[in-house]
Scaffold this motif. Structure first.
Motif, PDB file in Angstrom:
ATOM      1  N   UNK A 100       0.855  -1.178   0.000  1.00 33.78           N
ATOM      2  CA  UNK A 100       0.000   0.000   0.000  1.00 33.78           C
ATOM      3  C   UNK A 100       0.895   1.233   0.000  1.00 33.78           C
ATOM      4  N   UNK A 101       0.544   2.215  -0.826  1.00 36.34           N
ATOM      5  CA  UNK A 101       1.377   3.418  -0.912  1.00 36.34           C
ATOM      6  C   UNK A 101       1.429   4.155   0.418  1.00 36.34           C
ATOM      7  N   UNK A 102       0.302   4.195   1.107  1.00 32.42           N
ATOM      8  CA  UNK A 102       0.248   4.849   2.412  1.00 32.42           C
ATOM      9  C   UNK A 102      -0.589   3.989   3.346  1.00 32.42           C
ATOM     10  N   UNK A 103      -0.036   3.692   4.518  1.00 34.74           N
ATOM     11  CA  UNK A 103      -0.788   2.963   5.534  1.00 34.74           C
ATOM     12  C   UNK A 103      -1.510   3.991   6.395  1.00 34.74           C
ATOM     13  N   UNK A 104      -2.478   4.678   5.754  1.00 33.02           N
ATOM     14  CA  UNK A 104      -3.153   5.782   6.417  1.00 33.02           C
ATOM     15  C   UNK A 104      -4.287   5.269   7.306  1.00 33.02           C
ATOM     16  N   UNK A 105      -4.755   6.139   8.171  1.00 29.28           N
ATOM     17  CA  UNK A 105      -5.778   5.765   9.134  1.00 29.28           C
ATOM     18  C   UNK A 105      -7.065   5.293   8.472  1.00 29.28           C
ATOM     19  N   UNK A 106      -7.432   5.865   7.312  1.00 28.92           N
ATOM     20  CA  UNK A 106      -8.718   5.486   6.710  1.00 28.92           C
ATOM     21  C   UNK A 106      -8.703   4.083   6.099  1.00 28.92           C
ATOM     22  N   UNK A 107      -7.527   3.433   6.086  1.00 35.40           N
ATOM     23  CA  UNK A 107      -7.458   2.028   5.683  1.00 35.40           C
ATOM     24  C   UNK A 107      -7.916   1.114   6.812  1.00 35.40           C
ATOM     25  N   UNK A 108      -7.802   1.596   8.048  1.00 32.08           N
ATOM     26  CA  UNK A 108      -8.102   0.809   9.231  1.00 32.08           C
ATOM     27  C   UNK A 108      -9.327   1.374   9.953  1.00 32.08           C
ATOM     28  N   UNK A 109      -9.862   0.652  10.936  1.00 31.76           N
ATOM     29  CA  UNK A 109     -10.915   1.224  11.770  1.00 31.76           C
ATOM     30  C   UNK A 109     -10.440   2.508  12.445  1.00 31.76           C
ATOM     31  N   UNK A 110     -11.359   3.410  12.714  1.00 26.69           N
ATOM     32  CA  UNK A 110     -11.007   4.698  13.316  1.00 26.69           C
ATOM     33  C   UNK A 110     -10.194   4.506  14.589  1.00 26.69           C
ATOM     34  N   UNK A 111      -9.031   5.147  14.637  1.00 23.39           N
ATOM     35  CA  UNK A 111      -8.202   5.138  15.839  1.00 23.39           C
ATOM     36  C   UNK A 111      -7.340   3.906  16.034  1.00 23.39           C
ATOM     37  N   UNK A 112      -7.389   2.965  15.102  1.00 20.47           N
ATOM     38  CA  UNK A 112      -6.646   1.704  15.272  1.00 20.47           C
ATOM     39  C   UNK A 112      -5.148   1.948  15.421  1.00 20.47           C
ATOM     40  N   UNK A 113      -4.586   2.771  14.549  1.00 19.98           N
ATOM     41  CA  UNK A 113      -3.134   3.004  14.577  1.00 19.98           C
ATOM     42  C   UNK A 113      -2.717   3.626  15.906  1.00 19.98           C
ATOM     43  N   UNK A 114      -3.469   4.610  16.374  1.00 21.90           N
ATOM     44  CA  UNK A 114      -3.113   5.279  17.633  1.00 21.90           C
ATOM     45  C   UNK A 114      -3.259   4.340  18.829  1.00 21.90           C
ATOM     46  N   UNK A 115      -4.303   3.516  18.823  1.00 19.08           N
ATOM     47  CA  UNK A 115      -4.549   2.633  19.965  1.00 19.08           C
ATOM     48  C   UNK A 115      -3.544   1.484  20.053  1.00 19.08           C
ATOM     49  N   UNK A 116      -2.957   1.091  18.916  1.00 22.29           N
ATOM     50  CA  UNK A 116      -2.050  -0.056  18.918  1.00 22.29           C
ATOM     51  C   UNK A 116      -0.590   0.326  18.696  1.00 22.29           C
ATOM     52  N   UNK A 117      -0.290   1.616  18.729  1.00 19.26           N
ATOM     53  CA  UNK A 117       1.051   2.081  18.377  1.00 19.26           C
ATOM     54  C   UNK A 117       2.125   1.504  19.301  1.00 19.26           C
ATOM     55  N   UNK A 118       1.776   1.192  20.541  1.00 17.15           N
ATOM     56  CA  UNK A 118       2.763   0.703  21.496  1.00 17.15           C
ATOM     57  C   UNK A 118       3.025  -0.796  21.363  1.00 17.15           C
ATOM     58  N   UNK A 119       2.165  -1.509  20.657  1.00 13.58           N
ATOM     59  CA  UNK A 119       2.327  -2.970  20.615  1.00 13.58           C
ATOM     60  C   UNK A 119       2.237  -3.565  19.213  1.00 13.58           C
TER      61      UNK A 119
END
Length: 250
Positions: A100-119
């Motif tokens: 994927x050119x960009x693994x942007x937030x709209x590819x995932x459920x809302x807030x997924x990247x921020x909620x899982x950034x530590x793990x």
């Protein structure tokens, strides 16, 4: 050149089972995205041993956006550390999947990247064999290509099966039902959506049972495979027998 026929089954040529044949280096040395791969390895270096589930679907495996969201939801619910190699479907049947050119937030459920950034870490291409060899990897969600199975067992990493095409469903059936070396997310290949509940269940079973019977069986099989290649191992002997037959016919 004529090979001596097997005496046990007259009329049939002998079989010399050699292997497992595993490329322990993989494409990490020549792939154009080596810098990205090195960042992934550095991230794994910071994780506890056997704590990360690795999701990778091979060089031809890719996921549409609906499936990406289901996996993301399932991973978040499972609550474990994860490394997810994610690729976009090819635009034509003649092309291979791309990152994927960009693994942007709209590819995932809302807030997924921020909620899982530590793990969790979502990335593009990685050298699968190099990742499986890392001590932080504790489980492998795989499409069950035969090379992937050989690599995973060699490094003692249990698999959760998710076949996509070709003979992969047969491979998945063998390692789950016949050998008991894997857990099941799916056994049959197909185009239907794998739901978040299935992903969560499979990942939990894979990782929560990692210190129990499943991991023990995979480790035992790993040791058997390594011994097979040592002097006097069955693979070593089979190759030696084949060489002797070939030399005798020269």
């Amino acid at each position: 050149m004529r090979l001596t026929l097997c005496s046990k089954y007259p009329g049939l040529p002998p079989v010399y089972p050699v292997g497992p044949v595993v490329d322990h280096v993989g494409p990490a040395r020549w792939h154009p995205n080596r810098s990205g791969h090195e960042k992934v390895i550095q991230w794994l270096d910071r994780q506890p041993d056997c704590s990360v589930v690795f999701l990778c679907f091979g060089s031809m495996g890719s996921l549409n956006r609906a499936q990406v969201r289901e996996i993301a939801t399932g991973l978040e619910r499972a609550g474990c550390r994860f490394l997810w190699s994610l690729r976009e479907p090819a635009k034509t049947e003649l092309e291979l999947p791309n990152d994927y050119e960009k693994l942007e937030n709209n590819l995932f459920p809302d807030g997924f990247v921020d909620r899982t950034v530590e793990r969790g870490l979502v990335c593009g291409w990685v050298s699968q064999v190099s990742v499986l060899a890392h001590k932080a990897i504790g489980g492998f969600v795989s499409h069950c290509g035969w090379n992937s199975i050989l690599e995973s067992i060699w490094y003692g990493v249990p698999i959760a099966t998710w076949p996509l095409y070709g003979e992969q469903h047969l491979n998945a059936f063998e390692v789950v039902k016949e050998l008991g070396l894997s857990v099941e997310i799916r056994l049959e290949k197909g185009n239907d959506l794998v739901l978040a509940e299935e992903v969560e269940r499979g990942v939990r079973e894979l990782m929560d049972g990692g210190d129990g019977e499943l991991r023990k069986k995979v480790k035992e099989m790993s040791e058997k495979r390594k011994k097979a290649l040592m002097e006097n191992g069955y693979s070593f002997q089979a190759l030696e027998n084949l060489i002797n037959v070939l030399l005798s016919e020269v």
